[in-house]
Design an enzyme around this catalytic site. Structure first.
Site, PDB file in Angstrom:
ATOM      1  N   GLY A   8       0.707  -1.658   0.152  1.00 13.86           N
ATOM      2  CA  GLY A   8       0.236   0.410   0.364  1.00 13.86           C
ATOM      3  C   GLY A   8       0.251   1.156  -0.057  1.00 13.86           C
ATOM      4  NE  ARG A  36      -2.171  -4.442  -1.427  1.00 16.81           N
ATOM      5  CZ  ARG A  36      -2.050  -3.383   0.215  1.00 16.81           C
ATOM      6  NH1 ARG A  36      -0.995  -3.935   0.271  1.00 16.81           N
ATOM      7  NH2 ARG A  36      -2.492  -2.398   0.082  1.00 16.81           N
ATOM      8  CG  ASP A  79       3.179  -7.189   7.680  1.00 22.45           C
ATOM      9  OD1 ASP A  79       2.965  -5.745   7.060  1.00 22.45           O
ATOM     10  OD2 ASP A  79       2.770  -6.924   8.956  1.00 22.45           O
ATOM     11  CB  THR A 112       2.557   0.798   6.134  1.00 26.40           C
ATOM     12  OG1 THR A 112       1.532   0.774   7.252  1.00 26.40           O
ATOM     13  CG2 THR A 112       3.148   0.625   7.198  1.00 26.40           C
ATOM     14  CG  ASP A 134      -1.896   0.067   8.143  1.00 26.03           C
ATOM     15  OD1 ASP A 134      -3.136   0.813   7.464  1.00 26.03           O
ATOM     16  OD2 ASP A 134      -1.697  -1.430   7.513  1.00 26.03           O
ATOM     17  CG  ASP A 174       0.978  -2.551  10.536  1.00 24.57           C
ATOM     18  OD1 ASP A 174       2.336  -2.063  10.092  1.00 24.57           O
ATOM     19  OD2 ASP A 174       0.420  -3.520   9.796  1.00 24.57           O
ATOM     20  NE  ARG A 189      -2.575  -4.733   6.133  1.00 22.14           N
ATOM     21  CZ  ARG A 189      -2.672  -5.070   4.834  1.00 22.14           C
ATOM     22  NH1 ARG A 189      -3.325  -5.871   4.340  1.00 22.14           N
ATOM     23  NH2 ARG A 189      -2.010  -4.317   3.629  1.00 22.14           N
TER      24      ARG A 189
HETATM   25  P1  ADP Z   1       2.416  -3.948   2.511  1.00 23.08           P
HETATM   26  O1  ADP Z   1       3.827  -4.620   2.561  1.00 23.08           O
HETATM   27  O2  ADP Z   1       1.595  -3.369   2.516  1.00 23.08           O
HETATM   28  O3  ADP Z   1       2.609  -5.548   3.783  1.00 23.08           O
HETATM   29  P2  ADP Z   1       1.110  -6.501   1.290  1.00 23.08           P
HETATM   30  O4  ADP Z   1       0.922  -6.949   2.293  1.00 23.08           O
HETATM   31  O5  ADP Z   1       0.413  -6.601  -0.339  1.00 23.08           O
HETATM   32  O6  ADP Z   1       1.658  -4.814   1.633  1.00 23.08           O
HETATM   33  O7  ADP Z   1       3.085  -6.692   0.160  1.00 23.08           O
HETATM   34  C1  ADP Z   1       3.066  -6.448  -0.510  1.00 23.08           C
HETATM   35  C2  ADP Z   1       4.215  -7.786  -1.411  1.00 23.08           C
HETATM   36  O8  ADP Z   1       4.822  -8.191  -0.773  1.00 23.08           O
HETATM   37  C3  ADP Z   1       2.439  -8.193  -2.318  1.00 23.08           C
HETATM   38  O9  ADP Z   1       2.261  -8.115  -2.845  1.00 23.08           O
HETATM   39  C4  ADP Z   1       3.937 -10.144  -2.324  1.00 23.08           C
HETATM   40  O10 ADP Z   1       4.663  -9.121  -3.574  1.00 23.08           O
HETATM   41  C5  ADP Z   1       4.922 -10.030  -1.734  1.00 23.08           C
HETATM   42  N1  ADP Z   1       4.963 -10.437  -0.402  1.00 23.08           N
HETATM   43  C6  ADP Z   1       4.530 -10.450   0.349  1.00 23.08           C
HETATM   44  N2  ADP Z   1       4.125 -11.451   1.111  1.00 23.08           N
HETATM   45  C7  ADP Z   1       5.876 -12.309   0.790  1.00 23.08           C
HETATM   46  C8  ADP Z   1       6.061 -13.784   0.965  1.00 23.08           C
HETATM   47  N3  ADP Z   1       5.429 -14.498   1.983  1.00 23.08           N
HETATM   48  N4  ADP Z   1       6.415 -13.917   0.513  1.00 23.08           N
HETATM   49  C9  ADP Z   1       6.880 -13.189  -1.111  1.00 23.08           C
HETATM   50  N5  ADP Z   1       7.028 -12.330  -0.856  1.00 23.08           N
HETATM   51  C10 ADP Z   1       5.289 -11.488  -0.317  1.00 23.08           C
HETATM   52  O1  F6P Z   2      -2.541  -1.001   4.557  1.00 22.29           O
HETATM   53  C1  F6P Z   2      -2.024   0.002   4.339  1.00 22.29           C
HETATM   54  C2  F6P Z   2      -3.985   0.044   4.448  1.00 22.29           C
HETATM   55  O2  F6P Z   2      -4.715   1.127   3.625  1.00 22.29           O
HETATM   56  C3  F6P Z   2      -4.785  -0.674   5.323  1.00 22.29           C
HETATM   57  O3  F6P Z   2      -5.086   0.327   6.257  1.00 22.29           O
HETATM   58  C4  F6P Z   2      -5.938  -1.018   4.969  1.00 22.29           C
HETATM   59  O4  F6P Z   2      -6.378  -1.994   5.435  1.00 22.29           O
HETATM   60  C5  F6P Z   2      -5.495  -1.792   3.865  1.00 22.29           C
HETATM   61  O5  F6P Z   2      -4.614  -1.137   3.510  1.00 22.29           O
HETATM   62  C6  F6P Z   2      -6.210  -0.871   2.506  1.00 22.29           C
HETATM   63  O6  F6P Z   2      -6.144  -2.198   1.362  1.00 22.29           O
HETATM   64  P1  F6P Z   2      -6.550  -2.264  -0.051  1.00 22.29           P
HETATM   65  O7  F6P Z   2      -6.300  -0.500  -0.634  1.00 22.29           O
HETATM   66  O8  F6P Z   2      -5.806  -3.365  -1.034  1.00 22.29           O
HETATM   67  O9  F6P Z   2      -7.943  -1.970   0.072  1.00 22.29           O
END
Ligand code: ADP
Ligand code: F6P
Length: 326
Positions: A14, A75, A106, A129, A131, A133, A175
């Site tokens: 995000g 993503r 994360d 982020t 969040d 978190d 989240r």
């Molecule tokens: P954020 O970084 O904001 O927490 P996401 O949880 O969507 O966002 O993770 C971002 C991207 O990181 C995912 O779309 C994926 O490409 C990669 N990713 C997340 N978890 C894993 C994992 N366990 N192994 C490999 N890549 C991952």
């Molecule tokens: O991690 C940032 C965040 O905005 C969260 O607060 C929320 O749960 C999520 O991303 C929303 O994601 P999306 O834009 O994919 O709906």
């Protein structure tokens, strides 16, 4: 040890306000150390699609004040597969990129941990982020802007709540973490603040609201953080309405306005510091770590720890919101 000559930088997951300030800091610090720097567009997807853009100092001019990310983000679920990461690794090596800075949350660090671990590739992460978190840093880039945006929106909602004697259920993002909820709750003087980390049930919420009404409080703001056991703001409002049918309620979900906008001064400073430190860390041969700031000191937290542990919301602050909202 192989010397780093070219760094790649990407934003993933995000978006959050201040990501641009972090990109700018990475690019300009790399140039300061006479290292080439390549922007990778659209996060991990961009590595697979070879979306590599050489960056100069001017590539990051006039972006420190802009929300979103000039590199775009995405993503990329397929990055969880090892053979996909092998393609990514090959593309990086073929482009002469020998280290990465990953700016994200994360999830993005899980991706970085997997890619770095599979191929012993140097990666340093920057926590960004809304969040807040991520374990290993007191603040993540974007959180301060998000809470200020939410606070201003809730202040405006309060005007209508008071003028029409309404009880507003306002849903904020996070989240499954209550940092945005707790901070905006205290800052807007919300009557009730619900956060996922602290259980509240519908009966005690309704009892509290009835007592509030006896005090002639006929309007109010109830902050509902997403990810809570009681459900969305819509669902919490519907449950309250069942118990107290004559309550005039409205629901507002703040949504993605919390993710956008010009970053606050704090977020710009944090992003600039972390971008600078991330490049320095790679040059010091650090890898597999996230750079953060804890109690004013720069810290390096292994991705594994940053992804598996959680910052806790401040329960004392939660008690304060209850005491002050009487
Ligand atoms: P954020 O970084 O904001 O927490 P996401 O949880 O969507 O966002 O993770 C971002 C991207 O990181 C995912 O779309 C994926 O490409 C990669 N990713 C997340 N978890 C894993 C994992 N366990 N192994 C490999 N890549 C991952
Ligand atoms: O991690 C940032 C965040 O905005 C969260 O607060 C929320 O749960 C999520 O991303 C929303 O994601 P999306 O834009 O994919 O709906």
């Amino acid at each position: 040890m192989h010397e780093i000559e070219k760094i790649g930088v990407l934003t993933s997951g995000g978006d959050s306000p201040g990501m641009n300030a972090a990109i700018r800091a990475v690019v300009r610090t790399a140039i300061f150390y006479k290292i080439d720097v390549v922007g990778i567009q659209e996060g991990y997807k961009g590595i697979l699609k070879k979306k590599f853009v050489p960056m100069q100092s001017q590539s990051v001019s006039k972006i420190i004040n802009r929300g979103g990310t000039i590199l775009m983000t995405s993503r990329c679920p397929e990055f969880k597969e090892k053979e996909v990461r092998k393609t990514a690794y090959d593309n990086l090596v073929n482009a002469g990129i020998d280290a990465l800075v990953v700016i994200g949350g994360d999830g993005s660090f899980r991706g970085a941990m997997a890619l770095g671990g599979d191929f012993d590739f140097p990666i340093v992460g920057i926590p960004a982020t809304i969040d807040n978190d991520i374990y290993g840093t007191d603040y993540t880039i974007g959180f301060d802007t998000a809470i200020n945006t939410a606070m201003e929106a809730i202040d405006k909602i309060r005007d209508t709540a008071q003028s029409h004697n309404l009880v507003f259920f306002v849903e904020v993002m996070g989240r499954d973490a209550g940092f945005i909820g707790l901070n905006t709750g205290i800052a807007t003087g919300a009557e009730v603040t619900l956060v996922p980390e602290i259980m509240t049930d519908i009966d005690s919420l309704c009892k509290y609201l009835v007592v509030e009404r006896r005090k002639n409080k006929t309007s109010g703001i109830i902050i509902v953080s997403e990810g809570g056991k009681m459900g969305s703001a819509e669902e919490v409002a519907a449950q309250v309405k069942q118990h107290i049918p004559d309550y005039s309620t409205r629901v507002t979900t703040l949504g993605h306005i919390q993710r956008g906008g010009s970053p606050t001064c704090s977020d710009r400073v944090l992003a600039s510091m972390l971008g600078y430190e991330a490049v320095g860390a790679l040059l010091d041969n650090r890898k597999g770590v996230m750079v953060g700031i804890h109690k004013g000191e720069v810290t390096f937290t292994p991705f594994e720890e940053a992804c598996s542990r959680h910052n806790q919301v401040n329960r004392d602050l939660y008690e304060v919101t209850k005491i002050l909202s009487v």
